[in-house]
Design a protein around this motif. Structure first.
Motif, short mmCIF file in Angstrom:
data_model
loop_
_atom_site.label_atom_id
_atom_site.label_comp_id
_atom_site.label_asym_id
_atom_site.label_seq_id
_atom_site.Cartn_x
_atom_site.Cartn_y
_atom_site.Cartn_z
N ASP A 75 0.92 -1.19 -0.10
CA ASP A 75 -0.02 0.12 0.12
C ASP A 75 0.78 1.18 -0.04
O ASP A 75 2.24 1.17 -0.22
N GLU A 76 0.22 2.53 0.14
CA GLU A 76 0.97 3.72 -0.12
C GLU A 76 1.34 4.20 1.21
O GLU A 76 1.76 5.33 1.47
N SER A 77 1.20 3.24 2.33
CA SER A 77 1.48 3.89 3.74
C SER A 77 2.92 3.76 3.85
O SER A 77 3.52 3.15 3.27
N SER A 78 3.44 4.18 5.08
CA SER A 78 4.92 4.13 5.41
C SER A 78 5.16 2.96 6.46
O SER A 78 6.07 2.62 6.64
N ALA A 79 3.96 2.13 6.51
CA ALA A 79 4.41 1.11 7.34
C ALA A 79 5.23 -0.04 6.87
O ALA A 79 5.03 -0.20 5.71
N PRO A 80 6.32 -0.50 7.58
CA PRO A 80 7.18 -1.74 7.05
C PRO A 80 6.23 -2.81 7.04
O PRO A 80 5.36 -3.06 7.26
N VAL A 81 7.14 -3.61 5.98
CA VAL A 81 6.36 -4.87 5.46
C VAL A 81 7.30 -5.96 5.64
O VAL A 81 8.50 -5.97 5.19
N PHE A 82 6.98 -7.19 6.00
CA PHE A 82 7.90 -8.42 6.42
C PHE A 82 7.71 -9.25 4.88
O PHE A 82 6.24 -9.48 4.82
N ARG A 83 8.63 -9.43 4.07
CA ARG A 83 8.33 -9.94 2.78
C ARG A 83 9.30 -11.36 3.00
O ARG A 83 10.54 -11.35 3.22
N GLU A 84 8.86 -12.44 2.35
CA GLU A 84 9.80 -13.65 2.30
C GLU A 84 9.18 -14.57 1.23
O GLU A 84 8.01 -14.46 0.85
#
Length: 350
Positions: A75-84
């Protein structure tokens, strides 16, 4: 590339289905903070086998590292994302059922691989079955390989009885996606095979990516020693750069089981120092304290289990990120030689 936003239950159902399909990499993304914390996305990059030239060692996969990404793709928020990247159960495909193959089969099974053996001689195919191979295909190599899919969790070992068969196997395998391909043989025998395939138009760069002579150079002589060197090389490639998270069959089955028990999934999303397990490692914790798999044991795991039990008992949190700090002092108290810090994502299964 296809990205789907899914609720928790649907995410695991779709993930289970995706893992059973033929090919294509699978990624999971989880928003870590903000109003969308805990939201999950399933990302897939296609399902077709790549053409000749795309087979490369796993260490060359630029997207294989399990990461915590500060630039979210969801999304366009600044929240970090855990990607694996979600790895499938690794498959070891052995071309040839001779003396070296037998200990390779046994060690492969010990290391958690699903083992398939291709062998055109019935007696040797029977030996492979007796050694514990999950699947044995007793057909000419060319025909057998037509029915073997490749993907980024497929590991090919060529240990046939002659360079004519090596050439057939290698030509077919190099048209598939794979994590590793290694071929046994003397330097002269390997050179003959490579020259024959180069004459057919296969690039030297691709041929040079094949691990030949197969195995780490440890002075191996007996079939058992050669098998150790082969599997040691596979372990080295498997852990040298390309890493991924995963859901072992027992873990995913327990997540999907509708047994009425509360449960929390713990996933390591970052680590510093020499914590025992890497990012992407998972453990499922039940309301009675029972667990499936481990994130490293010791005081780190004990602390995470207690936090998960509190989540289930109070019902106040569905999702949280917590930190477990195994400092040098704490490590010494636990009888461990060193310490580290891990961040763990806790998700209550609802």
């Amino acid at each position: 590339m296809k990205r789907e936003r899914l609720d928790q239950k649907e995410f695991y159902i779709r993930l289970s289905e995706a893992l059973g399909e033929s090919s294509g990499d699978i990624w999971a993304e989880t928003v870590l903070s903000g109003s969308h914390a805990g939201e999950k996305y399933l990302v897939r990059n296609g399902t077709g086998e790549d053409s000749c030239g795309e087979c490369a060692p796993a260490s060359e996969d630029p997207f294989g590292e399990t990461v915590k990404d500060a630039a979210p793709a969801v999304d366009e928020s600044s929240a970090p994302v855990f990607r694996e990247r979600i790895g499938r159960t690794p498959r070891l495909i052995i071309c040839g059922g001779g003396h070296v193959s037998m200990p390779v089969i046994r060690i492969g099974k010990m290391l958690g691989f699903t083992v398939t053996v291709l062998e055109d001689r019935p007696k040797f195919a029977d030996n492979a079955r007796a050694a514990g191979a999950d699947t044995v295909i007793c057909e000419p190599f060319e025909e057998a390989l037509e029915g073997v899919r490749g993907d980024s969790d497929s590991w090919f070992v060529i240990v046939t009885r002659g360079h004519r068969y090596d050439t057939i196997c290698l030509e077919s395998i190099l048209k598939k996606t794979c994590a590793y391909v290694g071929m046994m043989g003397s330097r002269r025998r390997v050179a003959i095979v490579k020259d024959q395939l180069a004459a057919k138009g296969i690039s030297r760069e691709l041929l040079d990516s094949v691990h030949t002579p197969i195995g780490l150079k440890i002075g191996a002589e007996t079939p058992e020693e050669i098998a150790v060197s082969i599997m040691a090389e596979i372990i080295q490639v498997k852990h040298s750069g390309s890493k991924c998270g995963g859901y072992p069959e027992a873990l995913l089955s327990a997540i999907l089981a509708d047994d009425g028990r509360q449960k929390v999934l713990a996933t390591i999303i970052s680590r510093k120092g020499s914590a025992p397990r890497g990012t992407g490692t998972k453990m499922l914790i039940f309301e009675d304290g029972a667990t499936v798999d481990t994130i490293g044991g010791g005081c780190v795991e004990s602390e995470i289990v207690q936090k998960a039990l509190l989540m289930m008992r109070t019902g106040e949190k569905e999702f949280q990120i917590c930190e477990a700090d195994l400092t040098m002092e704490a490590a010494e108290d636990e009888g461990m030689v060193c310490g580290g810090v891990v961040e763990v994502m806790l998700e209550r299964m609802v």
